[in-house]
Design a protein around this motif. Structure first.
Motif, PDB file in Angstrom:
ATOM      1  N   ASP A  59       7.980  10.515 -68.146  1.00  0.00           N
ATOM      2  CA  ASP A  59       8.772  11.851 -67.671  1.00  0.00           C
ATOM      3  C   ASP A  59      10.140  11.447 -68.064  1.00  0.00           C
ATOM      4  OD1 ASP A  59       6.520  13.242 -67.177  1.00  0.00           O
ATOM      5  OD2 ASP A  59       6.627  13.096 -64.866  1.00  0.00           O
ATOM      6  N   GLU A  60      11.060  12.419 -68.438  1.00  0.00           N
ATOM      7  CA  GLU A  60      12.289  12.161 -68.459  1.00  0.00           C
ATOM      8  C   GLU A  60      12.875  12.377 -66.991  1.00  0.00           C
ATOM      9  OE1 GLU A  60      14.237  14.683 -71.341  1.00  0.00           O
ATOM     10  OE2 GLU A  60      13.018  14.024 -73.024  1.00  0.00           O
ATOM     11  N   ASP A  61      13.886  11.838 -66.571  1.00  0.00           N
ATOM     12  CA  ASP A  61      14.779  11.805 -65.347  1.00  0.00           C
ATOM     13  C   ASP A  61      13.502  11.462 -64.325  1.00  0.00           C
ATOM     14  OD1 ASP A  61      16.998  12.601 -66.494  1.00  0.00           O
ATOM     15  OD2 ASP A  61      16.306  14.368 -66.772  1.00  0.00           O
ATOM     16  N   ALA A  62      12.523  10.690 -64.510  1.00  0.00           N
ATOM     17  CA  ALA A  62      11.490  10.339 -63.616  1.00  0.00           C
ATOM     18  C   ALA A  62      12.015   9.438 -62.402  1.00  0.00           C
ATOM     19  CB  ALA A  62      10.372   9.773 -64.122  1.00  0.00           C
ATOM     20  N   PRO A  63      11.602   9.797 -61.153  1.00  0.00           N
ATOM     21  CA  PRO A  63      11.893   8.773 -60.098  1.00  0.00           C
ATOM     22  C   PRO A  63      11.960   7.389 -60.396  1.00  0.00           C
ATOM     23  CG  PRO A  63      10.215   9.729 -59.286  1.00  0.00           C
ATOM     24  CD  PRO A  63      10.518  10.651 -60.654  1.00  0.00           C
ATOM     25  N   ALA A  64      12.840   6.452 -59.906  1.00  0.00           N
ATOM     26  CA  ALA A  64      12.704   5.008 -60.052  1.00  0.00           C
ATOM     27  C   ALA A  64      12.218   4.172 -58.698  1.00  0.00           C
ATOM     28  CB  ALA A  64      13.992   4.449 -60.353  1.00  0.00           C
ATOM     29  N   TRP A  65      11.295   3.181 -58.770  1.00  0.00           N
ATOM     30  CA  TRP A  65      11.179   2.317 -57.885  1.00  0.00           C
ATOM     31  C   TRP A  65      12.111   1.449 -57.483  1.00  0.00           C
ATOM     32  CZ3 TRP A  65       6.236   0.836 -60.855  1.00  0.00           C
ATOM     33  CH2 TRP A  65       5.220   1.470 -60.539  1.00  0.00           C
ATOM     34  N   GLN A  66      12.450   1.579 -56.099  1.00  0.00           N
ATOM     35  CA  GLN A  66      13.670   0.392 -55.829  1.00  0.00           C
ATOM     36  C   GLN A  66      12.948  -0.675 -55.065  1.00  0.00           C
ATOM     37  OE1 GLN A  66      16.527   1.137 -56.707  1.00  0.00           O
ATOM     38  NE2 GLN A  66      16.043   3.067 -57.897  1.00  0.00           N
ATOM     39  N   PHE A  67      12.725  -1.883 -55.579  1.00  0.00           N
ATOM     40  CA  PHE A  67      12.072  -2.801 -55.202  1.00  0.00           C
ATOM     41  C   PHE A  67      13.077  -4.030 -55.412  1.00  0.00           C
ATOM     42  CE2 PHE A  67       8.208  -0.588 -55.779  1.00  0.00           C
ATOM     43  CZ  PHE A  67       8.136  -0.362 -54.358  1.00  0.00           C
ATOM     44  N   SER A  68      13.511  -4.720 -54.574  1.00  0.00           N
ATOM     45  CA  SER A  68      14.349  -5.870 -54.716  1.00  0.00           C
ATOM     46  C   SER A  68      13.453  -7.276 -55.049  1.00  0.00           C
ATOM     47  CB  SER A  68      15.240  -6.536 -53.336  1.00  0.00           C
ATOM     48  OG  SER A  68      16.069  -5.333 -53.114  1.00  0.00           O
ATOM     49  N   PRO A  69      14.187  -8.041 -55.895  1.00  0.00           N
ATOM     50  CA  PRO A  69      13.296  -9.358 -56.626  1.00  0.00           C
ATOM     51  C   PRO A  69      12.929  -9.989 -55.151  1.00  0.00           C
ATOM     52  CG  PRO A  69      15.401  -8.929 -57.726  1.00  0.00           C
ATOM     53  CD  PRO A  69      15.507  -7.907 -56.778  1.00  0.00           C
ATOM     54  N   ILE A  70      11.624 -10.575 -55.173  1.00  0.00           N
ATOM     55  CA  ILE A  70      11.322 -11.391 -54.150  1.00  0.00           C
ATOM     56  C   ILE A  70      11.519 -12.603 -54.153  1.00  0.00           C
ATOM     57  CG2 ILE A  70       9.053 -12.130 -52.871  1.00  0.00           C
ATOM     58  CD1 ILE A  70       9.495  -8.857 -53.008  1.00  0.00           C
ATOM     59  N   ASP A  71      12.251 -13.208 -52.911  1.00  0.00           N
ATOM     60  CA  ASP A  71      12.775 -14.681 -53.163  1.00  0.00           C
ATOM     61  C   ASP A  71      11.563 -15.661 -52.757  1.00  0.00           C
ATOM     62  OD1 ASP A  71      13.888 -17.324 -51.652  1.00  0.00           O
ATOM     63  OD2 ASP A  71      15.654 -16.019 -51.724  1.00  0.00           O
ATOM     64  N   ILE A  72      11.281 -16.679 -53.837  1.00  0.00           N
ATOM     65  CA  ILE A  72      10.300 -17.422 -53.738  1.00  0.00           C
ATOM     66  C   ILE A  72      10.961 -18.807 -53.691  1.00  0.00           C
ATOM     67  CG2 ILE A  72       8.618 -16.161 -54.812  1.00  0.00           C
ATOM     68  CD1 ILE A  72       8.960 -17.688 -57.329  1.00  0.00           C
ATOM     69  N   THR A  73      11.992 -19.142 -53.130  1.00  0.00           N
ATOM     70  CA  THR A  73      12.747 -20.548 -53.102  1.00  0.00           C
ATOM     71  C   THR A  73      11.764 -21.377 -52.331  1.00  0.00           C
ATOM     72  OG1 THR A  73      15.129 -19.583 -53.201  1.00  0.00           O
ATOM     73  CG2 THR A  73      14.905 -21.612 -52.297  1.00  0.00           C
ATOM     74  N   ARG A  74      11.442 -20.917 -50.946  1.00  0.00           N
ATOM     75  CA  ARG A  74      10.605 -21.841 -50.089  1.00  0.00           C
ATOM     76  C   ARG A  74       9.430 -22.218 -51.019  1.00  0.00           C
ATOM     77  NH1 ARG A  74       7.371 -20.805 -44.479  1.00  0.00           N
ATOM     78  NH2 ARG A  74       7.403 -23.080 -44.011  1.00  0.00           N
ATOM     79  N   LEU A  75       8.675 -21.221 -51.555  1.00  0.00           N
ATOM     80  CA  LEU A  75       7.596 -21.454 -52.348  1.00  0.00           C
ATOM     81  C   LEU A  75       7.852 -22.602 -53.366  1.00  0.00           C
ATOM     82  CD1 LEU A  75       4.618 -20.594 -53.024  1.00  0.00           C
ATOM     83  CD2 LEU A  75       5.351 -19.081 -54.422  1.00  0.00           C
ATOM     84  N   GLN A  76       8.816 -22.494 -53.973  1.00  0.00           N
ATOM     85  CA  GLN A  76       8.994 -23.389 -55.265  1.00  0.00           C
ATOM     86  C   GLN A  76       9.432 -24.784 -54.714  1.00  0.00           C
ATOM     87  OE1 GLN A  76      12.333 -20.982 -56.958  1.00  0.00           O
ATOM     88  NE2 GLN A  76      11.002 -20.522 -58.695  1.00  0.00           N
ATOM     89  N   GLU A  77      10.259 -24.871 -53.339  1.00  0.00           N
ATOM     90  CA  GLU A  77      10.710 -26.102 -52.969  1.00  0.00           C
ATOM     91  C   GLU A  77       9.529 -26.943 -52.313  1.00  0.00           C
ATOM     92  OE1 GLU A  77      14.073 -25.173 -50.422  1.00  0.00           O
ATOM     93  OE2 GLU A  77      15.384 -25.266 -51.835  1.00  0.00           O
ATOM     94  N   THR A  78       8.438 -26.224 -51.451  1.00  0.00           N
ATOM     95  CA  THR A  78       7.516 -26.675 -50.981  1.00  0.00           C
ATOM     96  C   THR A  78       6.216 -27.330 -51.786  1.00  0.00           C
ATOM     97  OG1 THR A  78       8.182 -25.386 -49.012  1.00  0.00           O
ATOM     98  CG2 THR A  78       6.012 -26.541 -48.878  1.00  0.00           C
ATOM     99  N   TYR A  79       6.028 -26.217 -52.755  1.00  0.00           N
ATOM    100  CA  TYR A  79       4.799 -26.417 -53.613  1.00  0.00           C
ATOM    101  C   TYR A  79       5.280 -26.709 -55.090  1.00  0.00           C
ATOM    102  CZ  TYR A  79       2.463 -25.109 -49.365  1.00  0.00           C
ATOM    103  OH  TYR A  79       2.123 -24.877 -47.910  1.00  0.00           O
TER     104      TYR A  79
END
Length: 275
Positions: free
Chosen positions: A235-255
């Protein structure tokens, strides 16, 4: 910082007939792990030592139609488990949905919910389960906030599943959300391998399990068009989802986690679903 392994020799999967639970049970058994998978009518507290419990019980797409069942699944069963059961560790599966409308997606972030909105029942019940798990008086309990998981399901009900079903039925896919909308997706194989490690670790608190990067609707449609030949429109002018990027710093550092790229696994997932 690295994860230290626990000493219990077996796992108990609660919610083993669901999407994540069934894949996790299969993965653990294929890797030679001993697993209990209590049925829905069984009280796990009566089964003796449960070892490393992974709590996969939950409702997703139908939580608005089943509000009481949602709270029972996310909170009440957990409460009984914490009160009565014997276990070495407990890993409670929550969701990155709790970051809705949040700009900070670190595990330590303060979150806002509005009980006046029906959709917030899911977040409220998950957050209540998280707090109960973390502060219910039992050691070695932690929370995993899962992102949008891609994988074969017995009852397809996600956004991606709906697109594939529409394409298979009509040969075309039409979006009513903006092409620029982005979500974080992670493959089920990455999830279950991580959960097996997390459950045996000594790490507590909350952990995001996600890819850490969003995939846009435009990217999804491009792959669907290229790999499946679907006619893709929006659709033209369709609404957009607003989701911020998920922070995975702890996941990367720990595992040491390095997620597979969506562009890598999604084409083969499309083919597997159409065969």
């Amino acid at each position: 910082m690295t994860a230290t392994q626990g000493t219990a020799s077996h796992y108990t999967i609660l919610g083993a007939t669901g999407f994540v639970g069934s894949h996790l049970l299969r993965h653990l058994r294929q890797t030679g792990q001993a697993c209990l998978a209590p049925g829905r009518d069984e009280d796990p507290a009566l089964l003796g030592d449960l070892g490393h419990v992974i709590y996969c019980i939950g409702l997703t797409a139908d939580f608005r139609q089943r509000p009481l069942d949602t709270v029972d699944a996310h909170v009440c069963v957990l409460r009984r488990l914490l009160a009565k059961a014997t276990f070495t560790s407990l890993t409670y599966l929550s969701s990155t949905r709790v970051y809705a409308n949040a700009s900070d997606t670190r595990e330590s972030a303060s979150l806002l919910v509005n009980p006046n909105e029906a959709g917030n029942l899911y977040n409220l019940s998950k957050l209540t389960g998280e707090a109960l798990c973390l502060h219910g008086g039992r050691p070695h309990a932690r929370v995993v906030r899962l992102s949008n998981v891609i994988g074969p399901r017995a009852d397809p009900d996600t956004f991606i599943d709906q697109l594939l079903a529409e394409g298979a039925r009509t040969g075309a896919v039409h979006l009513r959300t903006a092409l620029a909308s982005r979500k974080d997706y992670i493959h089920i194989d990455d999830v279950v391998a991580l959960l097996a490690r997390i459950a045996r670790s000594q790490q507590g608190g909350i952990l995001n399990v996600a890819s850490g990067q969003g995939t846009s609707n435009a990217e999804i449609l491009e792959i669907l068009s290229r790999e499946a030949g679907y006619v893709c429109t929006a659709d033209e002018d369709a609404p957009a989802w607003q989701f911020s990027p998920i922070d995975i710093t702890r996941l990367q550092e720990t595992y040491g986690f390095r997620p597979r790229d969506f562009q890598e696994y999604f084409p083969s997932f499309i083919q597997s679903q159409s065969s």
